[in-house]
Design an enzyme around this catalytic site. Structure first.
Site, mmCIF file in Angstrom:
data_model
loop_
_atom_site.group_PDB
_atom_site.id
_atom_site.type_symbol
_atom_site.label_atom_id
_atom_site.label_comp_id
_atom_site.label_asym_id
_atom_site.label_seq_id
_atom_site.Cartn_x
_atom_site.Cartn_y
_atom_site.Cartn_z
ATOM 1 C CG HIS A 108 -0.282 0.265 2.515
ATOM 2 N ND1 HIS A 108 0.485 -0.692 3.143
ATOM 3 C CD2 HIS A 108 -0.220 1.362 3.296
ATOM 4 C CE1 HIS A 108 0.975 -0.183 4.262
ATOM 5 N NE2 HIS A 108 0.553 1.060 4.385
ATOM 6 C CE LYS A 155 14.190 -0.177 5.342
ATOM 7 N NZ LYS A 155 15.011 -1.401 5.326
ATOM 8 C CE LYS A 204 8.174 -3.821 14.088
ATOM 9 N NZ LYS A 204 9.403 -4.609 14.201
ATOM 10 C CE LYS A 224 11.996 -9.771 9.842
ATOM 11 N NZ LYS A 224 12.064 -8.563 10.695
ATOM 12 C CB SER A 253 15.686 1.320 8.268
ATOM 13 O OG SER A 253 16.568 0.309 8.674
HETATM 14 P P1 NAD Z 1 20.673 -10.747 17.531
HETATM 15 O O1 NAD Z 1 20.986 -11.918 16.702
HETATM 16 O O2 NAD Z 1 21.614 -9.583 17.534
HETATM 17 O O3 NAD Z 1 20.466 -11.146 19.081
HETATM 18 C C1 NAD Z 1 19.632 -12.157 19.530
HETATM 19 C C2 NAD Z 1 20.203 -12.677 20.842
HETATM 20 O O4 NAD Z 1 19.277 -13.597 21.430
HETATM 21 C C3 NAD Z 1 21.521 -13.404 20.663
HETATM 22 O O5 NAD Z 1 22.467 -12.910 21.583
HETATM 23 C C4 NAD Z 1 21.151 -14.867 20.954
HETATM 24 O O6 NAD Z 1 22.224 -15.629 21.500
HETATM 25 C C5 NAD Z 1 20.026 -14.695 21.943
HETATM 26 N N1 NAD Z 1 19.167 -15.881 22.070
HETATM 27 C C6 NAD Z 1 18.900 -16.839 21.158
HETATM 28 N N2 NAD Z 1 18.056 -17.766 21.680
HETATM 29 C C7 NAD Z 1 17.786 -17.366 22.934
HETATM 30 C C8 NAD Z 1 16.989 -17.899 23.993
HETATM 31 N N3 NAD Z 1 16.290 -18.999 23.836
HETATM 32 N N4 NAD Z 1 16.955 -17.245 25.156
HETATM 33 C C9 NAD Z 1 17.658 -16.102 25.338
HETATM 34 N N5 NAD Z 1 18.429 -15.547 24.372
HETATM 35 C C10 NAD Z 1 18.487 -16.166 23.188
HETATM 36 O O7 NAD Z 1 19.203 -10.311 17.077
HETATM 37 P P2 NAD Z 1 18.507 -8.906 17.299
HETATM 38 O O8 NAD Z 1 18.731 -8.085 16.092
HETATM 39 O O9 NAD Z 1 18.856 -8.390 18.640
HETATM 40 O O10 NAD Z 1 16.967 -9.338 17.253
HETATM 41 C C11 NAD Z 1 16.302 -9.862 18.400
HETATM 42 C C12 NAD Z 1 14.804 -9.755 18.202
HETATM 43 O O11 NAD Z 1 14.456 -8.387 17.963
HETATM 44 C C13 NAD Z 1 14.234 -10.529 17.015
HETATM 45 O O12 NAD Z 1 12.918 -10.929 17.342
HETATM 46 C C14 NAD Z 1 14.175 -9.473 15.911
HETATM 47 O O13 NAD Z 1 13.202 -9.793 14.926
HETATM 48 C C15 NAD Z 1 13.749 -8.278 16.739
HETATM 49 N N6 NAD Z 1 14.044 -6.977 16.136
HETATM 50 C C16 NAD Z 1 15.307 -6.620 15.774
HETATM 51 C C17 NAD Z 1 15.551 -5.363 15.238
HETATM 52 C C18 NAD Z 1 16.930 -4.878 14.888
HETATM 53 O O14 NAD Z 1 17.064 -3.701 14.491
HETATM 54 N N7 NAD Z 1 17.970 -5.672 15.028
HETATM 55 C C19 NAD Z 1 14.484 -4.482 15.022
HETATM 56 C C20 NAD Z 1 13.194 -4.871 15.414
HETATM 57 C C21 NAD Z 1 13.001 -6.118 15.967
#
Ligand code: NAD
Length: 480
Positions: A74, A79, A103, A115, A371
């Site tokens: 839309h 993104k 979001k 995604k 972003s």
């Molecule tokens: P990342 O890979 O940097 O970090 C994730 C962390 O979670 C790692 O340190 C990993 O070891 C840990 N982990 C894995 N399994 C686990 C468990 N069972 N219990 C506890 N810790 C565990 O990823 P991220 O970028 O920090 O993303 C984390 C979440 O945030 C995801 O759901 C992602 O979709 C969401 N998110 C990320 C962003 C971004 O800008 N990076 C933006 C919006 C949402």
């Protein structure tokens, strides 16, 4: 292995992730008057591209599976991040792209939701293997028109980062060298490759702004029985990656006490507060939070989700708070840093207990907001602040000199520098992020407080999103 990603076999509710997102959408849609066809179109996932491609890995050819989902066009471009994980599946990618649509609408970022996912465990591959896989994935996206500054703009997600984004930008520009905005095909890039300052920490910083606004809401805090303000709030964070680490860091810097950090291989707890920069140093040096001095180590990390605290911030994976543990959660606030960390089935139990859930589609939107700023910077081909920083500084100097002359009081060099400094790129990015999080919070709360039958913040956030997306469809003239 823990309940990594949304593997249905590990999900006690057995509800696919996309369906879980739609259950939440339906709760909000039921309170709105839009025609059924319009609501059906908003919630549907428009396009999903499933691909398989061969890549030579250490002399052997491996077939890699991957996806790109565009939930809604839309507004363009679409993104959303690209996940590198062996648990990625089509349902997960569709659900996460839907969350991106909502979001972006909630925080007024003019994009549709997308995604991507590549079904590999990056830990099992060398850097060269990962580069070949990422570049080949990008070529597949180019061939099917699933990437481009005006079409679909990926970003990092779980398992990917700035390095992967640089490979994507380089591959795309190699194929589209004469396209002047080619570099805007992906965000989350390193600064020298067209990234923007402040992107890496943006999601954690956005979470901090969102939590701060929430706990400063005197009326809301009264409702849940918490003192207003961040000072001495006791916080447990799950995940010590990009989102978890930065969230913990900013909250600790502003007076919160981080009493627990949970990782996949255990948790560290200290009722007097963990030293987050020291823990990060230890984590970077050893690859784990285990063995950190000044904290107790808990083998069963997930049990710490159930510890007493003011705010629980799940910042790792989806479906972490589910029917299996919802009844035992003691936090007053759940701050959703991860996407979908609370299942739709668990949510009513938490709400019943009076727990306030700050929903993902608002709280972790900092990444997509910044972003958006990176994409704008790439399209304008100029660094934020380049044109006006010195001009502003000169004006401020003149003003300060005038005040000194009129009052006869001279400022110290430090005071003068603080008052006259012009904004650089990082200042502007952080200020834009702060403004976005604050104004989006008040838009959501206004809906929650004024609209009949809205009983929680997630439903209010969905209504905020649906209203804005509906306006776009009306503007497109598709619906009368
Ligand atoms: P990342 O890979 O940097 O970090 C994730 C962390 O979670 C790692 O340190 C990993 O070891 C840990 N982990 C894995 N399994 C686990 C468990 N069972 N219990 C506890 N810790 C565990 O990823 P991220 O970028 O920090 O993303 C984390 C979440 O945030 C995801 O759901 C992602 O979709 C969401 N998110 C990320 C962003 C971004 O800008 N990076 C933006 C919006 C949402």
């Amino acid at each position: 292995m823990s309940t990594l990603h949304h593997d249905i076999s590990h999900n006690p509710e057995n509800i696919p992730f996309f369906e879980s997102v739609n259950m939440n959408f339906d709760k909000a849609a039921a309170l709105l008057e839009y025609p059924k066809g319009l609501l059906d179109q908003i919630r549907a996932c428009n396009s999903v591209y499933y691909m398989q491609f061969p890549v030579r890995i250490q002399g052997e050819v491996q077939v890699i599976q991957a996806w790109r989902s565009e939930h809604s066009q839309h507004k363009l471009p679409c993104k959303g991040g690209i996940r590198f994980s062996d648990m990625v599946n089509q349902d997960e990618v569709m659900a996460l792209s839907a969350l991106m649509t909502y979001k972006c609408a909630v925080v007024n970022v003019p994009f549709g939701g997308g995604k991507g996912g590549i079904k590999i465990n990056p830990k099992n591959y060398s850097v060269e293997d990962l580069e070949r896989i990422t570049r080949r994935y990008t070529v597949e996206l180019i061939h099917k028109n699933f990437i481009g500054p005006a079409v679909d703009v990926p970003a990092p997600d779980y398992g990917s980062g700035a390095r992967e984004m640089a490979w994507i930008a380089d591959t795309y520009t190699a194929f589209n060298g004469r396209e002047i905005d080619a570099i805007a095909c992906v965000t989350g890039k390193p600064i020298p490759q067209g990234g923007v300052r402040g992107r890496t920490e943006a999601t954690g910083r956005g979470l901090f702004f969102g939590v701060r606004e929430t706990v400063n809401d005197v009326e809301l805090m009264k409702q849940i029985g918490l003192e207003p303000g961040l000072q001495n709030k006791r916080i447990i964070v799950q995940g010590f990656g990009n989102v978890g680490y930065h969230s913990a860091l900013f909250l600790a810097e502003h007076g919160c006490i981080i009493t627990g950090i949970i990782e996949w291989d255990g948790a560290v707890v200290n009722p007097n507060g963990l030293d987050i920069p020291a823990l990060k140093k230890h984590y970077d040096a050893t690859g784990s939070i285990k063995g950190f001095e000044g904290a107790s180590f808990i083998e069963d990390g997930n049990s710490v989700l159930e510890y007493e605290c003011d705010i629980l911030a799940p910042c790792a994976l989806e479906a972490q708070i589910n029917l299996g543990n919802a009844g035992r959660i003691k936090a007053k606030i759940i701050a959703e840093g991860a996407n979908g960390p609370v299942t739709a089935a668990a949510e009513p139990i938490l709400l019943q207990k009076g727990i306030l859930i700050i929903p993902d589609m608002f709280l972790n939107a900092g990444g997509v907001v910044v972003s958006y700023f990176e994409w704008l910077k790439n399209l304008s081909h100029v660094r934020f602040g380049r044109m006006d920083k010195r001009f502003d500084e000169r004006g401020n100097h003149n003003l300060v000199s005038m005040v000194e002359k009129l009052t006869g009081h001279s400022l110290s060099a430090e005071e003068r520098s603080m008052l006259t400094r012009g904004a650089d790129e990082e200042d502007l990015v952080n200020s834009g992020l702060e403004d976005t999080m604050i104004s989006s919070y008040h838009e959501i709360m206004n809906i929650w407080r004024t609209k009949k039958n809205v009983h929680d913040m997630r439903v209010a956030a969905f209504i905020s999103a649906i209203d804005k997306i509906a306006v776009s469809y009306y503007q497109l003239g598709i619906f009368p």
